[in-house]
Design an enzyme around this catalytic site. Structure first.
Site, PDB file in Angstrom:
ATOM      1  N   CYS A 114      -4.505   0.809  -5.818  1.00  0.00           N
ATOM      2  CA  CYS A 114      -3.444   0.597  -6.810  1.00  0.00           C
ATOM      3  C   CYS A 114      -3.951   0.859  -8.218  1.00  0.00           C
ATOM      4  O   CYS A 114      -3.218   1.329  -9.067  1.00  0.00           O
ATOM      5  CB  CYS A 114      -2.918  -0.826  -6.687  1.00  0.00           C
ATOM      6  SG  CYS A 114      -4.222  -2.062  -6.697  1.00  0.00           S
TER       7      CYS A 114
ATOM      8  N   GLU B 148       3.114   7.711  -8.450  1.00  0.00           N
ATOM      9  CA  GLU B 148       1.925   7.254  -7.723  1.00  0.00           C
ATOM     10  C   GLU B 148       1.780   8.105  -6.456  1.00  0.00           C
ATOM     11  O   GLU B 148       2.628   8.057  -5.565  1.00  0.00           O
ATOM     12  CB  GLU B 148       2.084   5.775  -7.357  1.00  0.00           C
ATOM     13  CG  GLU B 148       0.807   5.188  -6.792  1.00  0.00           C
ATOM     14  CD  GLU B 148       0.976   3.719  -6.394  1.00  0.00           C
ATOM     15  OE1 GLU B 148       2.008   3.372  -5.792  1.00  0.00           O
ATOM     16  OE2 GLU B 148       0.049   2.935  -6.675  1.00  0.00           O
TER      17      GLU B 148
HETATM   18  P1  NAP Z   1       4.662  -0.823   0.981  1.00  0.00           P
HETATM   19  O1  NAP Z   1       5.266   0.289   1.717  1.00  0.00           O
HETATM   20  O2  NAP Z   1       5.408  -1.402  -0.157  1.00  0.00           O
HETATM   21  O3  NAP Z   1       4.348  -1.949   2.084  1.00  0.00           O
HETATM   22  C1  NAP Z   1       3.688  -3.135   1.753  1.00  0.00           C
HETATM   23  C2  NAP Z   1       4.071  -4.206   2.743  1.00  0.00           C
HETATM   24  O4  NAP Z   1       5.472  -4.455   2.631  1.00  0.00           O
HETATM   25  C3  NAP Z   1       3.822  -3.830   4.198  1.00  0.00           C
HETATM   26  O5  NAP Z   1       3.416  -4.965   4.911  1.00  0.00           O
HETATM   27  C4  NAP Z   1       5.203  -3.367   4.641  1.00  0.00           C
HETATM   28  O6  NAP Z   1       5.393  -3.451   6.041  1.00  0.00           O
HETATM   29  C5  NAP Z   1       6.084  -4.349   3.902  1.00  0.00           C
HETATM   30  N1  NAP Z   1       7.478  -3.908   3.705  1.00  0.00           N
HETATM   31  C6  NAP Z   1       7.971  -2.652   3.685  1.00  0.00           C
HETATM   32  N2  NAP Z   1       9.311  -2.694   3.476  1.00  0.00           N
HETATM   33  C7  NAP Z   1       9.665  -3.995   3.373  1.00  0.00           C
HETATM   34  C8  NAP Z   1      10.905  -4.674   3.158  1.00  0.00           C
HETATM   35  N3  NAP Z   1      12.057  -4.031   3.022  1.00  0.00           N
HETATM   36  N4  NAP Z   1      10.902  -6.027   3.102  1.00  0.00           N
HETATM   37  C9  NAP Z   1       9.751  -6.712   3.236  1.00  0.00           C
HETATM   38  N5  NAP Z   1       8.539  -6.122   3.462  1.00  0.00           N
HETATM   39  C10 NAP Z   1       8.500  -4.776   3.512  1.00  0.00           C
HETATM   40  O7  NAP Z   1       3.219  -0.457   0.410  1.00  0.00           O
HETATM   41  P2  NAP Z   1       2.019   0.243   1.189  1.00  0.00           P
HETATM   42  O8  NAP Z   1       2.373   1.672   1.349  1.00  0.00           O
HETATM   43  O9  NAP Z   1       1.634  -0.561   2.370  1.00  0.00           O
HETATM   44  O10 NAP Z   1       0.832   0.064   0.122  1.00  0.00           O
HETATM   45  C11 NAP Z   1       0.646   0.904  -0.935  1.00  0.00           C
HETATM   46  C12 NAP Z   1       1.249   0.345  -2.209  1.00  0.00           C
HETATM   47  O11 NAP Z   1       0.670  -0.923  -2.499  1.00  0.00           O
HETATM   48  C13 NAP Z   1       0.947   1.205  -3.418  1.00  0.00           C
HETATM   49  O12 NAP Z   1       2.085   1.305  -4.208  1.00  0.00           O
HETATM   50  C14 NAP Z   1      -0.148   0.423  -4.135  1.00  0.00           C
HETATM   51  O13 NAP Z   1      -0.261   0.702  -5.502  1.00  0.00           O
HETATM   52  C15 NAP Z   1       0.272  -0.967  -3.864  1.00  0.00           C
HETATM   53  N6  NAP Z   1      -0.852  -1.901  -4.045  1.00  0.00           N
HETATM   54  C16 NAP Z   1      -0.856  -2.720  -5.139  1.00  0.00           C
HETATM   55  C17 NAP Z   1      -1.926  -3.588  -5.356  1.00  0.00           C
HETATM   56  C18 NAP Z   1      -1.943  -4.514  -6.543  1.00  0.00           C
HETATM   57  O14 NAP Z   1      -2.684  -5.494  -6.507  1.00  0.00           O
HETATM   58  N7  NAP Z   1      -1.154  -4.265  -7.587  1.00  0.00           N
HETATM   59  C19 NAP Z   1      -2.995  -3.614  -4.455  1.00  0.00           C
HETATM   60  C20 NAP Z   1      -2.954  -2.767  -3.354  1.00  0.00           C
HETATM   61  C21 NAP Z   1      -1.861  -1.916  -3.160  1.00  0.00           C
HETATM   62  P3  NAP Z   1       5.126  -2.139   6.975  1.00  0.00           P
HETATM   63  O15 NAP Z   1       3.682  -1.904   6.931  1.00  0.00           O
HETATM   64  O16 NAP Z   1       5.624  -2.541   8.288  1.00  0.00           O
HETATM   65  O17 NAP Z   1       5.919  -1.025   6.342  1.00  0.00           O
END
Ligand code: NAP
Length: 497
Positions: A301, A400
């Site tokens: 991130c 991103e």
């Molecule tokens: P994501 O698609 O937003 O998913 C994150 C989590 O949310 C997963 O467990 C996902 O489940 C779940 N999720 C998806 N749709 C949902 C909904 N409608 N309701 C509730 N939960 C839902 O993110 P990602 O692709 O896993 O991770 C990458 C992102 O995380 C990037 O944008 C990155 O910048 C961010 N990030 C931020 C930080 C920080 O501290 N700021 C740290 C690390 C990562 P599923 O896996 O089943 O889809």
């Protein structure tokens, strides 16, 4: 740990036992529907284990168990000094299983074994131990009220908290959520990312072994769109803590409003500026500029994906950065000399390739990389890639990508550097490189981000808060400040007659 070779790690991987069942009320259990999905090793595309796919019925069991545990007071009313001992024992157990856990994370996520052994596992141990050790040193308040009155301002646990985490740092983001929420006395239901549930499931069993009462920690693997939404809209969940993408974070705020206004804290995406002035230590800045983007394959991130460099040194500096990029060519994650592993899955690899196409179409100049590689491995590897000639309004500078793609943007004046850095919907992290303390401070103060490095990138540890400005989120992980996200302030006003 580091004395092991790739062959040693492969041999250990052959003996590793995987737990793919949910963890509910103190034991591992299949999903009630019996449904599973494979967990895939992104390094070679092989299936590791079948993982439970939990649904609303499993969530109900977990929420009821978490609520009963909370109401029983077995954990929520346990003396902080005793909660501390459980968390410290948990950290010790994780440390005892460090090699196993590092290997599990490498196989499930594709992170290089040198990262999981040196970064992810030690950071997890430290986060849990530190939060445990801190919790019996936090005092409540007695404010300066009028005579004959006494007010107590206490921090009380929220109740049942849902934690939803992403796939890019599954273990450490899990620890950042669990350590403060458990330390403050909550019951917690963790939903790991569908593609990377194994390390959270593994450490849940160790928490029980350390003495965490049944029901206080539940781990439910399952789809975000259904299970995650069910938790986020549930009327009996009091707090929601999330790390993931900005679009999903926005949905969670809506879910909170549509349900019970559960306290919702978000750690979201970024497009972080890394600003280099001509008077900086260019050798160090170039090495760190490459690391800032290519570490974890850019699936970070805080990745410094926008390299904002003073125009007069741009050509020379880019040669230095490109030279450093050669040290980040992807390789086998089990080889201790590998710096960068695969993308998490085929879809993420395709997204990166699409953004490289977008960069070409927008007129940026590809200076390095730009191709998928090692396809014969069955894994999803992409080369470290650098675009020059980028302007900040291009999509590759605004969106991103979450892959190893650097966009290089030149600047002429300090004001312009700050203006470019702040021209983003995100505000998670950034850095400035200069040997002039005035320039460095002025820029660091003016860039609107939650964490700013001066002459370093990725600086920080558990003692400092972590989180974003703007659409990078609200709330803070890590440090004593994280305790605030998991507690309500309660005032008791007493009058003496
Ligand atoms: P994501 O698609 O937003 O998913 C994150 C989590 O949310 C997963 O467990 C996902 O489940 C779940 N999720 C998806 N749709 C949902 C909904 N409608 N309701 C509730 N939960 C839902 O993110 P990602 O692709 O896993 O991770 C990458 C992102 O995380 C990037 O944008 C990155 O910048 C961010 N990030 C931020 C930080 C920080 O501290 N700021 C740290 C690390 C990562 P599923 O896996 O089943 O889809």
């Amino acid at each position: 740990m580091l004395d092991k070779t790739a062959t040693d790690w492969q041999a250990l991987a052959g003996q590793l036992k995987f737990e793919g069942r949910a963890f509910i009320n103190g034991r591992y259990a299949d999903a009630l529907s019996g449904r599973t999905r494979p967990s895939i090793n992104p390094g070679n595309g092989d299936e590791l284990v079948e993982v439970s796919v939990c649904s609303n019925e499993d969530a109900e069991t977990a929420i009821n168990g978490a609520r009963s545990a909370f109401e029983s007071g077995a954990w929520s009313k346990m003396a902080p000094v005793d909660r501390k001992m459980v968390l410290v024992r948990w950290a010790e157990l994780i440390e005892k299983h460090a090699d196993q856990l590092a290997l599990l994370e490498t196989l499930d996520v594709g992170k290089p074994i040198s990262d999981t052994t040196n970064v992810d596992v030690p950071a997890t141990v430290r986060t849990i131990r530190w939060s445990g050790e801190a919790i019996d040193k936090v005092y409540d308040e007695i404010p300066p009220t009028p005579a004959d009155t006494l007010a107590l301002v206490q921090r009380l646990p929220l109740g049942v908290v849902a934690a939803i985490v992403p796939w890019n740092f599954p273990l450490s983001t899990t620890a950042w959520k669990l350590a403060p929420s458990l330390a403050t006395g909550n019951s917690v239901i963790l939903k790991p990312a569908s593609s990377t549930p194994l390390s959270a499931l593994f450490i849940a069993g160790l928490a029980s072994e350390a003495g965490l009462p049944d029901g206080v920690l539940q781990v439910l693997p399952g789809p975000g769109g259904s299970l995650g939404k069910y938790l986020a809209t549930h009327m009996d969940i009091d707090g929601l803590t999330f790390t993931g993408s900005t679009p999903v974070g926005k949905m969670l705020m809506e879910y909170s409003g549509q349900s019970n206004l559960k306290r919702t804290f978000l750690e979201l995406g970024g497009k972080s500026p890394n600003i280099v002035f001509a008077d900086a230590n260019l050798e160090k800045a170039a090495a760190m500029a490459a690391a800032a983007v290519f570490y974890n394959g850019g699936q970070t991130c805080t990745a410094g994906t926008r390299l904002i460099v003073e125009e007069k040194i741009q050509d020379r500096f880019l040669e230095m950065v490109t030279e450093n990029a050669k040290g980040w060519m992807p390789g086998d994650p089990l080889d201790p000399s590998t710096a960068m592993g695969p993308m998490i899955d085929a879809a993420q690899c395709k997204t990166v390739a699409e953004y490289v196409d977008i960069g070409h179409r927008e007129g940026a100049e590809l200076l390095f990389g730009g191709k998928q590689t090692l396809e014969e491995s069955g894994g999803y590897y992409y080369e470290p890639s650098i675009f020059g000639g980028v302007s900040n309004d291009m999509r590759i500078a605004q969106e991103e990508i979450f892959g190893p793609v650097m966009s290089v943007i030149p600047f002429k004046t300090t004001e312009e550097a700050v203006q470019i850095a702040n021209d983003s919907i995100y505000g998670l992290a950034g850095a400035v490189w200069s040997n002039n303390i005035n320039t460095a401070h002025k820029v660091a103060e003016s860039v609107r981000v939650g964490t700013m490095g001066i002459n370093n990138y990725f600086g920080g540890d558990i003692t400092v808060p972590f989180g974003g400005f703007k659409q990078s989120g609200n709330g803070r992980d890590k440090s004593i400040h994280a305790f605030h996200d998991y507690t309500e302030l309660k005032t008791t006003w007493i009058e003496f007659s």
